[in-house]
Scaffold this motif. Structure first.
Motif, mmCIF file in Angstrom:
data_model
loop_
_atom_site.group_PDB
_atom_site.id
_atom_site.type_symbol
_atom_site.label_atom_id
_atom_site.label_comp_id
_atom_site.label_asym_id
_atom_site.label_seq_id
_atom_site.Cartn_x
_atom_site.Cartn_y
_atom_site.Cartn_z
ATOM 1 N N LEU A 1 18.173 -6.748 20.715
ATOM 2 C CA LEU A 1 19.534 -6.884 20.426
ATOM 3 C C LEU A 1 19.796 -5.815 19.295
ATOM 4 O O LEU A 1 19.115 -5.470 18.717
ATOM 5 N N LEU A 2 21.179 -5.816 19.205
ATOM 6 C CA LEU A 2 21.928 -4.559 18.292
ATOM 7 C C LEU A 2 21.375 -4.936 16.988
ATOM 8 O O LEU A 2 21.054 -3.765 16.239
ATOM 9 N N GLY B 1 18.421 -1.763 10.134
ATOM 10 C CA GLY B 1 17.619 -1.796 8.780
ATOM 11 C C GLY B 1 17.709 -2.908 7.669
ATOM 12 O O GLY B 1 16.854 -3.399 7.372
ATOM 13 N N THR B 2 18.933 -3.279 7.994
ATOM 14 C CA THR B 2 19.232 -4.489 7.110
ATOM 15 C C THR B 2 18.592 -5.836 7.406
ATOM 16 O O THR B 2 18.093 -6.431 6.877
ATOM 17 N N TRP B 3 18.750 -5.528 8.766
ATOM 18 C CA TRP B 3 18.274 -6.953 9.591
ATOM 19 C C TRP B 3 16.510 -7.038 9.370
ATOM 20 O O TRP B 3 16.105 -8.139 8.967
ATOM 21 N N ARG B 4 15.954 -5.790 9.500
ATOM 22 C CA ARG B 4 14.411 -5.769 9.347
ATOM 23 C C ARG B 4 14.046 -6.179 7.936
ATOM 24 O O ARG B 4 13.118 -6.672 7.701
ATOM 25 N N TRP B 5 15.037 -5.798 6.800
ATOM 26 C CA TRP B 5 14.736 -5.853 5.531
ATOM 27 C C TRP B 5 14.754 -7.507 5.261
ATOM 28 O O TRP B 5 13.950 -8.018 4.618
#
Length: 132
Positions: free
Chosen positions: A4-5, A10-14
């Protein structure tokens, strides 16, 4: 599987890494996700709730007849039920009728007759099935 988008962000992964690795961060993040919407909702309800008596009177004046009739019926039923509770009367027949899917209606302040029990004259389901 397609990503998904936001999974590429990078914020989501962090955020995922921090909530996975740090229990205090997870608890704080979960608290923020629960408390912030609750506080916003509370203030929205306070802002949109009108305690204006003139507005209430106007809404009641423009109410449909069915709504007024249902409101009056509910008020009478509640008054009767609360009166029965104050007089400490047995209200088990209400629950029996409700379990049968019935609504008990009667003149105000007239006590409900006990719900009739099935008569012994009617053959039970087992007797009906066994006889055929």
């Amino acid at each position: 599987m397609s990503q998904l988008l936001w999974e590429k962000s990078g914020t989501w992964r962090w955020l995922v890494k921090m909530t996975r690795d740090s229990k205090p961060f997870f608890i704080g993040f979960a608290t923020v996700c629960g408390v912030v919407p609750g506080v916003i909702g509370y203030f929205v309800m306070q802002a949109t709730n009108s305690g204006n008596p003139e507005l209430e009177a106007q809404l009641r004046k423009n109410a449909r007849p069915e709504s007024l009739m249902m409101g009056q019926a509910n008020k009478e039923r509640l008054a009767e039920y609360l009166g029965e509770l104050q007089r400490k009367e047995n209200t088990n027949d209400r629950y029996v009728a409700a379990l049968k899917g019935e609504t008990l209606t009667r003149s105000p302040y007239v006590r409900i007759q006990p719900v009739s029990k099935p008569s012994d004259e009617e053959p039970s389901k087992e007797q009906k099935q066994g006889g055929s």
